[in-house]
Design a protein around this motif. Structure first.
Motif, short mmCIF file in Angstrom:
data_model
loop_
_atom_site.label_atom_id
_atom_site.label_comp_id
_atom_site.label_asym_id
_atom_site.label_seq_id
_atom_site.Cartn_x
_atom_site.Cartn_y
_atom_site.Cartn_z
N THR A 152 0.80 -1.22 0.00
CA THR A 152 0.00 0.00 0.00
C THR A 152 0.83 1.27 0.00
O THR A 152 0.34 2.32 -0.39
CB THR A 152 -0.93 0.04 1.23
N ALA A 153 2.08 1.19 0.45
CA ALA A 153 2.90 2.39 0.56
C ALA A 153 4.30 2.12 0.04
O ALA A 153 4.84 1.04 0.22
CB ALA A 153 2.97 2.86 2.02
N LEU A 154 4.88 3.12 -0.60
CA LEU A 154 6.23 2.99 -1.13
C LEU A 154 7.27 3.14 -0.04
O LEU A 154 7.10 3.93 0.89
CB LEU A 154 6.47 4.03 -2.23
N ARG A 155 8.34 2.38 -0.15
CA ARG A 155 9.45 2.44 0.79
C ARG A 155 10.65 3.07 0.09
O ARG A 155 11.01 2.69 -1.02
CB ARG A 155 9.84 1.04 1.26
N SER A 156 11.28 4.03 0.73
CA SER A 156 12.51 4.61 0.19
C SER A 156 13.71 3.85 0.74
O SER A 156 13.61 3.14 1.75
CB SER A 156 12.61 6.09 0.54
N ARG A 157 14.83 3.99 0.06
CA ARG A 157 16.05 3.32 0.51
C ARG A 157 17.25 4.01 -0.11
O ARG A 157 17.20 4.48 -1.25
CB ARG A 157 16.03 1.85 0.11
N CYS A 158 18.35 4.07 0.64
CA CYS A 158 19.58 4.69 0.17
C CYS A 158 20.54 3.63 -0.37
O CYS A 158 20.65 2.55 0.21
CB CYS A 158 20.26 5.48 1.29
N PHE A 159 21.23 3.98 -1.46
CA PHE A 159 22.24 3.10 -2.05
C PHE A 159 23.51 3.89 -2.29
O PHE A 159 23.46 5.05 -2.73
CB PHE A 159 21.76 2.55 -3.40
N ALA A 160 24.66 3.28 -2.01
CA ALA A 160 25.93 3.83 -2.45
C ALA A 160 26.11 3.44 -3.91
O ALA A 160 25.97 2.27 -4.26
CB ALA A 160 27.08 3.29 -1.60
N SER A 191 22.52 5.58 5.50
CA SER A 191 21.37 4.91 6.09
C SER A 191 21.33 3.48 5.54
O SER A 191 21.23 3.30 4.33
CB SER A 191 20.08 5.65 5.73
N TYR A 192 21.43 2.50 6.43
CA TYR A 192 21.52 1.11 5.98
C TYR A 192 20.15 0.45 5.92
O TYR A 192 19.24 0.82 6.67
CB TYR A 192 22.44 0.32 6.93
N PRO A 193 19.97 -0.53 5.03
CA PRO A 193 18.68 -1.23 4.95
C PRO A 193 18.37 -1.96 6.24
O PRO A 193 19.26 -2.49 6.91
CB PRO A 193 18.88 -2.20 3.77
N ASP A 194 17.07 -1.99 6.56
CA ASP A 194 16.61 -2.55 7.83
C ASP A 194 15.34 -3.35 7.57
O ASP A 194 14.38 -2.83 7.01
CB ASP A 194 16.33 -1.40 8.80
N PRO A 195 15.30 -4.62 7.97
CA PRO A 195 14.06 -5.40 7.74
C PRO A 195 12.86 -4.83 8.47
O PRO A 195 11.73 -4.99 8.02
CB PRO A 195 14.43 -6.79 8.25
N GLU A 196 13.10 -4.14 9.59
CA GLU A 196 11.99 -3.54 10.33
C GLU A 196 11.37 -2.38 9.55
O GLU A 196 10.22 -2.00 9.81
CB GLU A 196 12.48 -3.04 11.70
N ALA A 197 12.12 -1.83 8.60
CA ALA A 197 11.60 -0.74 7.76
C ALA A 197 10.99 -1.28 6.46
O ALA A 197 10.60 -0.50 5.60
CB ALA A 197 12.71 0.25 7.44
N ALA A 215 22.62 -23.39 15.37
CA ALA A 215 22.74 -22.79 14.04
C ALA A 215 21.39 -23.03 13.36
O ALA A 215 21.05 -24.18 13.05
CB ALA A 215 23.88 -23.41 13.25
N ASP A 216 20.64 -21.97 13.15
CA ASP A 216 19.29 -22.10 12.60
C ASP A 216 19.18 -21.40 11.25
O ASP A 216 19.12 -22.05 10.22
CB ASP A 216 18.29 -21.54 13.61
N ALA A 217 19.14 -20.06 11.25
CA ALA A 217 18.96 -19.33 10.00
C ALA A 217 19.66 -17.99 10.05
O ALA A 217 19.81 -17.39 11.13
CB ALA A 217 17.47 -19.15 9.69
N LEU A 218 20.07 -17.51 8.89
CA LEU A 218 20.68 -16.19 8.74
C LEU A 218 19.82 -15.39 7.77
O LEU A 218 19.61 -15.79 6.62
CB LEU A 218 22.10 -16.31 8.19
N GLU A 219 19.29 -14.25 8.25
CA GLU A 219 18.53 -13.34 7.40
C GLU A 219 19.49 -12.27 6.89
O GLU A 219 20.16 -11.61 7.68
CB GLU A 219 17.40 -12.69 8.19
N ILE A 220 19.55 -12.10 5.58
CA ILE A 220 20.48 -11.13 5.00
C ILE A 220 19.73 -10.04 4.24
O ILE A 220 18.73 -10.32 3.57
CB ILE A 220 21.52 -11.82 4.08
N LEU A 221 20.20 -8.82 4.36
CA LEU A 221 19.64 -7.69 3.64
C LEU A 221 20.27 -7.60 2.27
O LEU A 221 21.51 -7.65 2.14
CB LEU A 221 19.87 -6.38 4.41
N ILE A 222 19.45 -7.50 1.23
CA ILE A 222 19.97 -7.50 -0.13
C ILE A 222 19.66 -6.20 -0.85
O ILE A 222 18.93 -5.38 -0.38
CB ILE A 222 19.39 -8.68 -0.94
#
Length: 265
Positions: free
Chosen positions: A86-94, A127-133, A258-265
């Motif tokens: 429903t809403a756009l998310r912004s994000r910063c990239f180098a 500003s780094y990517p965040d799964p909570e965002a 050792a269960d799972a690793l969530e990675i920001l892409i």
């Protein structure tokens, strides 16, 4: 500092995004194909600016001259939709320039401009990517990792993130498990329980903290350690036994997982 230099012009949306996958491929004489992840995948952003004033073209040319051999920050105002779509998310990239700006005269004091930017590997962000965002992430389950030392017993576990996990007795501080991933920051997922201990987290071979898996009552898999300020790259995350446990844990050292690793892409 380039990570504080934000691209000054707002492009026309939508921005076209393409990917280079970072995988090296080869075929042996036998005909068998091989693949190896050589670097982190990179996005290529294609930006268009239609019927822009001459002053904006001049500003863009000046930015090109300044950053032709350096990186800067591109704030993508419409990078993705949120989970409810429903809403756009912004994000910063180098990013770096993939080439000089291209432009055509579109009328009196009006220019159509086309520009390509490439996601920069290893460069810091403001500003780094965040799964909570709501930023994109993917999971690597325990089956995608590797045992480096010690015994990590694989077992089905309903409370684990992917329905399975590996357990370690946490008695030998050389015991270690590792994932290799391509991306930004990460979150380590595991369940918590009264008999679980403390494990050390290492990023690219450097300790970044510990995760205490103790809880008075059993809890399903959840983020137990978060590290978000990681530039894009090919990284390793290692879990290492500490032979320690929460003081409330009556089982001495306590098992680690050792269960799972969530990675920001």
């Amino acid at each position: 500092m380039p990570e504080n230099d934000v691209f000054p012009l707002e492009p026309d949306y939508s921005v076209v995004t393409r990917w280079s996958d970072g995988v090296a491929r080869a075929v042996a004489e036998s005909g068998r194909s091989f693949e190896r992840l050589k670097r982190a995948p990179q996005r290529l952003f294609e930006l268009d600016f239609r019927a822009r004033r001459t002053s904006e073209l001049t500003q863009l040319r000046a930015w090109w001259r300044r950053f032709e051999r350096d990186f800067f920050i591109f704030e993508h105002k419409a990078h993705s939709l949120d989970s409810e779509q429903t809403a756009l998310r912004s994000r910063c990239f180098a990013v770096t320039f993939a080439g000089p700006p291209e432009h055509d005269l579109a009328g009196h004091e009006a220019h159509d401009i086309h520009l390509r930017l490439v996601e920069a590997v290893g460069r810091p962000l403001n500003s780094y990517p965040d799964p909570e965002a709501g930023h994109e992430s993917v999971f690597l389950e325990e089956s995608a990792g590797a045992v480096l030392a010690g015994t990590w017993t694989q077992a089905t576990q309903a409370a684990a993130h992917g329905g399975a996990e590996r357990t370690n007795t946490n008695l030998n501080t050389t015991d270690a498990f590792q994932w290799v991933y391509a991306g930004y920051g990460f979150r380590v997922w595991a369940r918590r329980a009264p008999n679980l201990g403390i494990m050390e987290i290492l990023l690219d071979g450097v300790s970044v903290g510990t995760a205490d898996l103790y809880a008075a009552a059993a809890q399903a898999a959840q983020p137990v350690f978060t590290k978000l300020d990681v530039p894009l790259g090919l990284h390793t995350v290692k879990l290492r036994a500490t032979h320690t446990a929460n003081p409330n844990n009556s089982s001495s050292e306590g098992t680690i997982l050792a269960d799972a690793l969530e990675i920001l892409i």
